[in-house]
Design a protein around this motif. Sequence first.
Motif, PDB file in Angstrom:
ATOM      1  N   ASN A   1       6.773  -4.747   4.266  1.00 60.33           N
ATOM      2  CA  ASN A   1       6.853  -3.499   5.044  1.00 60.33           C
ATOM      3  C   ASN A   1       6.865  -3.769   6.543  1.00 60.33           C
ATOM      4  OD1 ASN A   1       6.608  -2.148   2.574  1.00 60.33           O
ATOM      5  ND2 ASN A   1       5.665  -0.423   3.611  1.00 60.33           N
ATOM      6  N   ALA A   2       6.056  -4.742   6.978  1.00 65.84           N
ATOM      7  CA  ALA A   2       6.013  -5.072   8.413  1.00 65.84           C
ATOM      8  C   ALA A   2       7.378  -5.583   8.864  1.00 65.84           C
ATOM      9  CB  ALA A   2       4.939  -6.125   8.675  1.00 65.84           C
ATOM     10  N   TYR A  42      -0.313   4.215   1.754  1.00 67.07           N
ATOM     11  CA  TYR A  42       0.018   3.607   3.055  1.00 67.07           C
ATOM     12  C   TYR A  42       1.421   2.983   2.982  1.00 67.07           C
ATOM     13  CZ  TYR A  42      -5.031   4.051   3.802  1.00 67.07           C
ATOM     14  OH  TYR A  42      -6.307   4.528   3.903  1.00 67.07           O
ATOM     15  N   GLN A  43       1.735   2.406   1.815  1.00 67.13           N
ATOM     16  CA  GLN A  43       3.067   1.789   1.663  1.00 67.13           C
ATOM     17  C   GLN A  43       4.161   2.867   1.771  1.00 67.13           C
ATOM     18  OE1 GLN A  43       4.328   0.448  -2.198  1.00 67.13           O
ATOM     19  NE2 GLN A  43       5.459  -1.267  -1.344  1.00 67.13           N
ATOM     20  N   THR A  92       2.784  -6.004   1.945  1.00 65.47           N
ATOM     21  CA  THR A  92       2.422  -5.653   3.328  1.00 65.47           C
ATOM     22  C   THR A  92       3.358  -6.369   4.306  1.00 65.47           C
ATOM     23  OG1 THR A  92       0.136  -5.436   2.606  1.00 65.47           O
ATOM     24  CG2 THR A  92       0.510  -5.622   4.973  1.00 65.47           C
ATOM     25  N   ALA A 136       4.407  -9.714  10.090  1.00 71.08           N
ATOM     26  CA  ALA A 136       4.896 -10.054   8.748  1.00 71.08           C
ATOM     27  C   ALA A 136       4.644 -11.522   8.440  1.00 71.08           C
ATOM     28  CB  ALA A 136       6.388  -9.741   8.651  1.00 71.08           C
ATOM     29  N   PHE A 149       1.928  -0.342   7.566  1.00 73.46           N
ATOM     30  CA  PHE A 149       1.627  -1.706   7.092  1.00 73.46           C
ATOM     31  C   PHE A 149       0.276  -2.212   7.614  1.00 73.46           C
ATOM     32  CE2 PHE A 149       4.603  -1.946  10.636  1.00 73.46           C
ATOM     33  CZ  PHE A 149       3.962  -2.796  11.517  1.00 73.46           C
ATOM     34  N   ARG A 150      -0.209  -1.638   8.726  1.00 71.11           N
ATOM     35  CA  ARG A 150      -1.517  -2.077   9.250  1.00 71.11           C
ATOM     36  C   ARG A 150      -2.634  -1.659   8.286  1.00 71.11           C
ATOM     37  NH1 ARG A 150       1.647  -1.162  13.612  1.00 71.11           N
ATOM     38  NH2 ARG A 150       1.857  -3.050  14.859  1.00 71.11           N
ATOM     39  N   ASN A 178       4.825   3.741   5.143  1.00 65.74           N
ATOM     40  CA  ASN A 178       5.157   2.536   5.908  1.00 65.74           C
ATOM     41  C   ASN A 178       4.094   2.215   6.960  1.00 65.74           C
ATOM     42  OD1 ASN A 178       6.608   0.279   6.252  1.00 65.74           O
ATOM     43  ND2 ASN A 178       8.186   1.181   7.557  1.00 65.74           N
ATOM     44  N   MET A 213      -2.121  -0.972   5.158  1.00 64.95           N
ATOM     45  CA  MET A 213      -1.881  -1.722   3.905  1.00 64.95           C
ATOM     46  C   MET A 213      -2.648  -3.035   3.940  1.00 64.95           C
ATOM     47  SD  MET A 213       2.232  -1.233   3.368  1.00 64.95           S
ATOM     48  CE  MET A 213       2.445  -2.197   1.863  1.00 64.95           C
TER      49      MET A 213
END
Length: 324
Positions: free
Chosen positions: A304-305, A270-271, A301, A314, A276-277, A274, A279
């Motif tokens: 990334n957000a 997921y990272q 996370t 974030a 982030f949800r 990108n 993640m």
Amino acid sequence: MLHFEPKDLPQPELHKILLGGVAPRPIALVSSLSEDGIPNLSPFSFFNAFGSNPPIIAFSPSRRGRDASFKDTYNNLIRTRECVVQSVTYNMVEQISLASTEYSSEVNEFEKCGLTPVDSDIVKPKRVKESPFQMECKIRDIMSYGEGGASPNIFICEVLKFHVAEDIFKNGIIHPDLIDLVSRMSANFYCRASGFAVFEVEKPIAKKGIGYDNLPAFIKESNIYSANNLGKFGNIEQIPGKNDVENFINEYIGGKFENYEPTEEAFFRYQRHNNFRYMLKAALDLDKINHPKIKTYFELTAKNALEAKDITFAWKVALYAGKY
Ligand SMILES: Cc1cc2nc3c(=O)[nH]c(=O)nc-3n(C[C@H](O)[C@H](O)[C@H](O)COP(=O)(O)O)c2cc1C
């Protein structure tokens, strides 16, 4: 660090250092005319714009390094006091480099470098057809400092007329990829200001952001966030409250996510995408099994957000990470 005053270095060394640190510099391709009407074309990277009301630009043909004599552009402009300044694009860079050759003042550099002269509307010197951004200028002031080789002569010009190609605009702005400018750096290095070299930084929010100094210590001291990440964290008006964070996290814990896997491997997938949800969802599930690096997972996370410009998301995740 190296520390020195200008008087402590040989002039050519100083010149190299200055050009390396004050870079990238935009390049002015300056078209001027001698009193006898001989055209001159030369590039100058001691160049910039200084305001738009009135539009003022300046560039500096310095004295020649070898004998402190004045360059042809200087000699032309102190007499005729008008020029055309054009921006330099990647397609023209070899030709403008050729125009920087020290041809004698009798030589027409348009012919030497193969660029095309076109008539200007207000001033006598010609414009360069190949440049998509041309400015007809009159000289307002000349500021000279020193008399040795490489001493500056700054020509401060008012732009009387702009000529701008329509096809460099996108959504009402001149788009870097369409104008494709080049700039000068140290030695023979140039920089092409388009493609991957170009990125956006959003202007700070209209109201005042809390600033770096108001970031909680556990955010400032994290080794996951970069200095740029911290700058972005500082650009929020109000830090989300404890209840906001709890409600937000509870929604995630109860939420249904399609094609979701609660594993460490999936977290890093997921990272990479990108996402982030997802993640966050994975980090919360890994938290349930007391994963030893859980704080890092929440911080990654949040990072990334932040990089995806979802600052509120974030912040909430970063505050949640603070409890570990
Ligand atoms: C990209 C580039 C940028 C340059 N910038 C400057 C500058 O800012 N000032 C300067 O005096 N010379 C600069 N030069 C060197 C001049 O272009 C060169 O001395 C030129 O021949 C001067 O021409 P002129 O005697 O016809 O005026 C630059 C050369 C290049 C290729």
